[in-house]
Motif scaffolding. Structure first.
Motif, PDB file in Angstrom:
ATOM      1  N   ALA A  36       0.996  -0.944  -0.319  1.00 29.84           N
ATOM      2  CA  ALA A  36       0.538  -0.111  -0.015  1.00 29.84           C
ATOM      3  C   ALA A  36       0.420   1.073  -0.246  1.00 29.84           C
ATOM      4  O   ALA A  36       0.276   2.368  -1.187  1.00 29.84           O
ATOM      5  CB  ALA A  36      -1.127  -0.163   1.011  1.00 29.84           C
TER       6      ALA A  36
ATOM      7  N   THR B 289       1.811   4.730  -2.882  1.00 31.84           N
ATOM      8  CA  THR B 289       1.343   5.674  -2.847  1.00 31.84           C
ATOM      9  C   THR B 289       2.400   6.179  -3.510  1.00 31.84           C
ATOM     10  O   THR B 289       2.373   7.449  -3.381  1.00 31.84           O
ATOM     11  CB  THR B 289       1.263   5.770  -1.336  1.00 31.84           C
TER      12      THR B 289
ATOM     13  N   GLU C 138       2.815   6.824  -6.799  1.00 30.85           N
ATOM     14  CA  GLU C 138       1.563   8.072  -7.543  1.00 30.85           C
ATOM     15  C   GLU C 138       1.878   8.935  -6.767  1.00 30.85           C
ATOM     16  O   GLU C 138       1.880  10.002  -8.183  1.00 30.85           O
ATOM     17  CB  GLU C 138      -0.067   7.242  -7.125  1.00 30.85           C
TER      18      GLU C 138
ATOM     19  N   HIS D  20      -1.722  -6.011  -4.691  1.00 29.62           N
ATOM     20  CA  HIS D  20      -2.625  -4.593  -4.105  1.00 29.62           C
ATOM     21  C   HIS D  20      -2.749  -3.904  -5.299  1.00 29.62           C
ATOM     22  O   HIS D  20      -4.202  -3.437  -5.019  1.00 29.62           O
ATOM     23  CB  HIS D  20      -1.497  -4.309  -3.480  1.00 29.62           C
ATOM     24  N   LEU D  21      -3.115  -3.864  -6.348  1.00 25.27           N
ATOM     25  CA  LEU D  21      -3.370  -2.556  -7.485  1.00 25.27           C
ATOM     26  C   LEU D  21      -4.642  -3.703  -8.384  1.00 25.27           C
ATOM     27  O   LEU D  21      -5.407  -3.073  -8.532  1.00 25.27           O
ATOM     28  CB  LEU D  21      -2.105  -2.794  -8.543  1.00 25.27           C
ATOM     29  N   GLU D  22      -4.500  -5.045  -8.398  1.00 28.20           N
ATOM     30  CA  GLU D  22      -5.226  -5.829  -8.442  1.00 28.20           C
ATOM     31  C   GLU D  22      -6.539  -5.519  -7.887  1.00 28.20           C
ATOM     32  O   GLU D  22      -8.052  -4.960  -8.468  1.00 28.20           O
ATOM     33  CB  GLU D  22      -5.355  -7.292  -8.805  1.00 28.20           C
ATOM     34  N   ALA D  23      -6.302  -5.332  -5.821  1.00 30.17           N
ATOM     35  CA  ALA D  23      -7.373  -4.916  -5.174  1.00 30.17           C
ATOM     36  C   ALA D  23      -8.182  -3.296  -5.218  1.00 30.17           C
ATOM     37  O   ALA D  23      -8.789  -3.734  -4.871  1.00 30.17           O
ATOM     38  CB  ALA D  23      -7.438  -5.528  -4.875  1.00 30.17           C
ATOM     39  N   HIS D  24      -7.338  -2.961  -5.801  1.00 32.10           N
ATOM     40  CA  HIS D  24      -7.054  -1.303  -5.478  1.00 32.10           C
ATOM     41  C   HIS D  24      -7.024  -0.709  -7.587  1.00 32.10           C
ATOM     42  O   HIS D  24      -5.693  -0.138  -7.222  1.00 32.10           O
ATOM     43  CB  HIS D  24      -6.020  -0.694  -4.857  1.00 32.10           C
ATOM     44  N   PRO D  25      -8.164  -0.986  -7.925  1.00 33.45           N
ATOM     45  CA  PRO D  25      -7.945  -0.314  -9.185  1.00 33.45           C
ATOM     46  C   PRO D  25      -7.473   0.849  -9.292  1.00 33.45           C
ATOM     47  O   PRO D  25      -7.466   1.772 -10.277  1.00 33.45           O
ATOM     48  CB  PRO D  25      -8.870  -0.226  -9.816  1.00 33.45           C
ATOM     49  N   GLU D  26      -7.380   1.789  -8.445  1.00 33.71           N
ATOM     50  CA  GLU D  26      -8.066   3.625  -8.036  1.00 33.71           C
ATOM     51  C   GLU D  26      -6.811   3.680  -8.304  1.00 33.71           C
ATOM     52  O   GLU D  26      -6.202   4.893  -8.594  1.00 33.71           O
ATOM     53  CB  GLU D  26      -9.010   4.227  -7.108  1.00 33.71           C
ATOM     54  N   SER D  27      -5.772   3.315  -8.291  1.00 32.16           N
ATOM     55  CA  SER D  27      -4.483   3.318  -7.854  1.00 32.16           C
ATOM     56  C   SER D  27      -3.441   4.047  -9.225  1.00 32.16           C
ATOM     57  O   SER D  27      -3.492   2.667  -9.859  1.00 32.16           O
ATOM     58  CB  SER D  27      -3.605   2.231  -6.677  1.00 32.16           C
TER      59      SER D  27
END
Length: 550
Positions: free
Chosen positions: A262, A266, A269, A289-296
């Protein structure tokens, strides 16, 4: 005929001075609990000179060893460059070794000063009683009085605050003209068998290694790049990036202790990271993590170097296809500084031919020679087919260990790497296994790495480690230990069928165990000796399915 060229010594202080002037405004960014902490190259260089004056005041007047027990942060980088520049020797202590191994390396190196991060000071204080050569401890950040007292050890050592110590010194220091073959820094191997072994890098070896690291066939670093340095500075000479960042003007992002997926996402980004370096387990966690948080948003990240162990092809393809990030294999070891190969494909390749080169460990770096040695000591051809132990030599390859005999590691001027592989005629290396991990079944070799990579291509498999275990008929057979993705399920029969379509049927394991996590070494590699021990002790729930095809 002798040349007419000047013989300016190749010293790390040249990188420091050049980076501080040519790239004065490039940045070193340390991640903290409150976000980024920024300094310019010029400010870092000024602190390096204050550091040199401070260490002189503590009695560091020659090649005394200055140890570090630290995360990746600006202060650690200052030590990385400043300590060798003043003529002392930097010893980066691996904070993930067992306490007994840490004590061994500190005493073996005879560390005189150790700089420790405040978040690591309390555990470090517990080993100091067994490290009599340490006379000064410098703490980076505030610590409670009881921790400071423990570090002092009833007056056995003086304890100093890093920032206060530097602030009391002038930002002027004349770097000495040293012999380029003098020791600059040292790292110890992870000591998976026996005591850790010390490798002492020279100014010359680090200088040449840095030039190679910056080439287009390696990291291709340049001013404007923002490099997330996840690989620990205490691991294998920091993969050379501590020096290369300053030498090329690239901005270095140092994550300190924030190594989870995580905060790394961050950092990428917020800081517009363009390049990154880490071991496969870090990349695997970041992918999930990226697959679970596509907003990244990691759209600025264009390339990543993976080393330490083989990267599963499925992981490489996932980053390329989902995030347009090119993950390159790099191969080396503590003994090779560590850069030996990088898998930058030749131009013009497409389709499977392109991916075949990407999946290799990479092309040999210029100035690094390699040969393949067969079981009877014969040198094998570089035909892309012959498999043997990889031996290397070159200007940044160690020729011995520090105050330790290990004749089995050296062969007439060549370093025996312990890796088994093959070389193409144009010098691309593919590793098939570690010599100690290759599975010898019925007179044939089975690559544990190949089986692991194929298993980790299954969508239900998060990690897989394969080891050889005793077998009455075949001598050894593979045991597959598998970690499933959260919420996934798969049977051993399904995994056997999956493998049978990708490897020779006789190589498919008949022994299987599902585990919660693959044990790791101090540098993030699969710790196969732990798996073998758990199997021998009966601690694994092993399911046997089928028989090997004859």
């Amino acid at each position: 005929m002798r040349s007419t060229m000047q013989t300016t010594p190749l010293l790390l202080s040249r990188f420091l001075d050049y980076g501080a002037t040519a790239y004065a405004d490039s940045e070193v960014i340390t991640w903290t609990a409150d976000g980024p902490r920024r300094s310019t190259n010029a400010e870092v260089a000024a602190d390096c000179k204050r550091l040199a004056n401070a260490l002189r005041s503590l009695g560091v007047t020659g090649d005394q060893r200055v140890g570090t027990f630290m995360w990746n942060n600006e202060e650690h980088l200052e030590l990385y460059i400043g300590v060798p520049s003043m003529g002392a020797v930097l010893h980066t202590i691996n904070i993930r070794l067992f306490p007994q191994q840490m004590i061994f390396t500190i005493n073996h190196a005879e560390d005189y000063v150790v700089v420790v991060d405040n978040t690591l000071a309390e555990p470090f204080s517990k080993i100091l009683a067994h490290a009599p050569t340490v006379k000064h401890v410098i703490v980076n950040g505030p610590v409670p009085e009881e921790v400071k007292a423990a570090l002092a050890g009833d007056g056995a050592r003086e304890v100093h605050d890093y920032r206060a110590l530097l602030d009391a010194q002038p930002a002027e220091f004349e770097w000495p003209v040293l012999d380029e073959n003098d020791g600059a820094s040292m790292c110890y191997t992870s000591g998976t068998t026996g005591d850790p072994k010390g490798v002492v890098y020279s100014h010359r070896s680090n200088y040449l290694h840095t030039l190679q690291l910056a080439m287009p066939t390696a990291l291709s670093l340049k001013q404007g790049d923002v490099v997330l340095t996840i690989v620990p500075l205490f691991h294998a000479n920091s993969w050379g990036v501590a020096y290369a960042g300053f030498a090329t003007g690239a901005t270095l992002v140092l994550p300190d202790r924030f190594l989870q997926a995580a905060p790394l996402a961050t950092m990428i980004e917020q800081l517009k990271v363009t390049n990154a370096l880490a071991v496969p387990t870090i990349w695997n966690d970041l992918l999930h993590h990226l697959e679970a948080h596509p907003e990244s948003d990691i759209s600025t990240l264009k390339s990543a170097i993976v080393g330490g162990s083989a990267c599963p092809p499925a992981l490489m393809k996932a980053f390329q296809e989902k995030f347009d990030v090119t993950v390159y294999h790099g191969w080396g070891m503590t003994e090779t500084s560590p850069l030996a190969t990088v898998a930058v494909p030749p131009p013009g390749l497409e389709g499977q031919e392109y991916w075949d080169r990407r999946f290799m460990q990479g092309r040999l770096s210029m100035s690094v020679d390699a040969r393949l040695v067969g079981p009877d000591g014969e040198t094998l051809p570089n035909d892309g087919e012959s498999v043997g132990e990889v031996e290397v030599r070159g200007p940044w390859i160690t020729a011995s260990y520090y105050n330790a005999d290990a004749p089995e590691k050296f062969d007439d001027g060549w370093l025996r790497t312990g890796d088994v592989g093959k070389l193409t005629p144009d010098l691309f290396l593919t590793l098939t296994d570690r010599a100690k991990d290759v599975i010898k079944s019925g007179g044939e070799w089975i690559s544990s790495v190949d089986l692991e990579n194929q298993l980790m291509a299954h969508p239900a498999v998060r990690e897989a480690s394969v080891v050889g275990v005793p077998d009455e008929k075949w001598g050894e057979r593979p045991l597959a230990t598998v970690v499933l993705e959260e919420g996934s399920s798969v049977t051993t029969e399904e995994l056997r069928d999956f493998l049978a379509e990708r490897v020779a049927r006789w190589q498919v394991p008949e022994r299987w165990a599902f585990i919660a996590e693959v044990p790791k070494t101090s540098v993030g590699k699969f710790d196969k000796k732990v798996i073998r021990a758990r199997y021998a002790d009966g601690d694994l729930e092993v399911v046997e399915v089928g028989k090997p095809a004859s």
